[in-house]
Write an enzyme that holds these catalytic residues in place. Structure first.
Site, short mmCIF file in Angstrom:
data_model
loop_
_atom_site.label_atom_id
_atom_site.label_comp_id
_atom_site.label_asym_id
_atom_site.label_seq_id
_atom_site.Cartn_x
_atom_site.Cartn_y
_atom_site.Cartn_z
N LEU A 1 0.84 -1.20 0.00
CA LEU A 1 0.00 0.00 0.00
C LEU A 1 0.87 1.25 0.00
CD1 LEU A 1 -2.75 1.38 0.15
CD2 LEU A 1 -2.63 1.16 2.65
N TYR A 2 1.98 1.21 0.73
CA TYR A 2 2.92 2.33 0.74
C TYR A 2 3.35 2.67 -0.68
CZ TYR A 2 7.35 4.82 1.25
OH TYR A 2 8.38 5.74 1.14
N ALA A 3 3.76 1.65 -1.43
CA ALA A 3 4.20 1.86 -2.81
C ALA A 3 3.06 2.42 -3.66
CB ALA A 3 4.69 0.54 -3.41
#
Length: 409
Positions: free
Chosen positions: A221-223
């Site tokens: 999700l960060y990416a």
């Protein structure tokens, strides 16, 4: 004989006058008594500066040493790892710098406070506020005509998204949009340099990673939020004429680093005699990272800022196409995690208690490897710090910091 009525009236009036005088005297005495007994009100006003004082601190912090050549820079996430180093470097060379940070609890806030103290000692004011606070950001831009914004505030980390996914949307998407909105409305508009991430390459198997490679298969999700940020940047650049440069950082490490990073947690556990968990790939394959020392990353950030063109939408009217760039900032020398552990064992003279386990499906990728030819050509970016040298500098800082602060190694 009856007494004259006017004598009674006279005595009555005198009694009323005396009574009023007595009450007035008593009230006056109480007033002076409480006035003398409560000096703390003045002390409180000294501790909590007035709005005008706060404004003045911001304005002074933003002033460059030389108005004709220096920049006035707003750094978001200034009390973070990269933000602290970038702010110090800008201030040291003569730029005016104002920071903003919300000091969240993703990792130990006391480390962020210590970084903020370091910045304050070097003349950089850090406002405690969230980048989603539109009023605070707008207030800063009313006080200072910032020439540049270095936007480094973000929810970092890959694995934390499994626990708190909303924080990534709040900071990395909503926060980014809010920063762009304030910059869009500023007159003149600042040029923007912001932190994307090497994580955008996701499941890309082509190495080394190049800016032209596909980045539509995020592994976390960060990416995904960082890639979404790059698309949002494209929209604001196209519609509003904002000059925007995105920097894809590759595993930044060094003094004042983040405790959630592998090298940091390895150091802590090795010195305490505790096991360290080392991930491995399929068929016992190695996991490797393109470790990039903080000083090299800072040089890349400043080069991006110095080569950033002016925004073209000041005053609400876009005069022409604005600059839009993305660069890799890495070391272009991936190192297996097993080798990182060996280097740390030699430097610390401690044998690590390794627990090797398969890499879980938590958003991590097997390797990162930066192609920096574009940054070398456009920014003059050339990393010079090898991993052993960088880790030695980090470990020296770590031992000094936790020894002096008595926070426990």
């Amino acid at each position: 004989m009856d007494k004259p009525i006017h004598n009674h009236r006279f005595r009555y009036r005198c009694s009323i006058t005396k009574l009023i005088f007595c009450w007035f005297t008593i009230l006056l005495a109480f007033f002076f008594f409480f006035l003398l007994k409560t000096p703390s009100s003045n002390a409180n006003r000294r501790v909590l500066p007035s709005l005008s004082t706060w404004e003045n601190v911001v304005v002074q912090s933003a002033k460059p040493r030389d108005n004709s050549t220096g920049h006035s820079v707003l750094v978001t996430g200034a009390a973070g790892f990269v933000g602290t180093h970038v702010s110090l470097a800008l201030k040291e060379r003569g730029d005016g710098v104002v920071g903003i940070d919300n000091f969240n609890k993703y990792y130990d806030p006391s480390l962020k406070r210590r970084r903020s103290d370091l910045l304050q000692r070097n003349g950089v004011f850090v406002l405690e506020a969230d980048i989603n606070d539109s009023e605070k950001l707008a207030k800063l831009f009313r006080l200072v005509k910032f020439t540049h914004v270095v936007h480094l505030a973000a929810q970092a980390g890959v694995r934390y998204a499994l626990k708190n996914p909303a924080s990534y949307v709040h900071s990395n998407i909503a926060g980014l949009v809010n920063v762009f909105e304030v910059c869009k409305s500023a007159n003149p508009q600042p040029s923007i340099v912001w932190a994307s991430s090497s994580s955008v390459y996701g499941l890309n198997s082509k190495v080394p990673f190049s800016e032209e490679d596909r980045a539509d298969q995020p592994a976390s999700l960060y990416a995904a939020t960082k890639k979404a940020g790059e698309e949002i940047a494209h929209a604001y650049n196209h519609i509003h004429g904002l000059s925007i440069t995105g920097l894809r950082f590759f595993t930044v490490y060094g003094p004042w680093g983040r405790p959630d990073m592998m090298y940091f947690s390895f150091t802590k556990n090795m010195l305490r005699g505790k096991p360290i968990v080392v991930f491995e790939g399929p068929d016992h394959g190695s996991v490797a990272r393109d470790f990039t020392y903080i000083d090299d990353v800072v040089k890349g950030c400043l080069a991006a800022l110095d080569t950033a063109e002016k925004s073209t939408g000041s005053g609400g009217r876009v005069e022409g196409p604005a600059q839009l760039r993305v660069f890799n900032l890495g070391n272009t020398s991936p190192v297996p995690v097993s080798e990182v552990v060996s280097i740390m064992e030699r430097l610390l003279r401690v044998k690590a208690k390794k627990v090797v386990v398969p890499m879980p499906r938590n958003g991590d990728v097997l390797f990162t490897h930066a192609n920096i030819s574009l940054a070398r050509r456009e920014l003059g970016y050339m990393p010079t710090t090898d991993l052993k040298t960088g880790l030695r500098k980090f470990l020296n800082w770590y031992l000094d910091y936790y020894s002096e602060s008595k926070r426990g190694v």
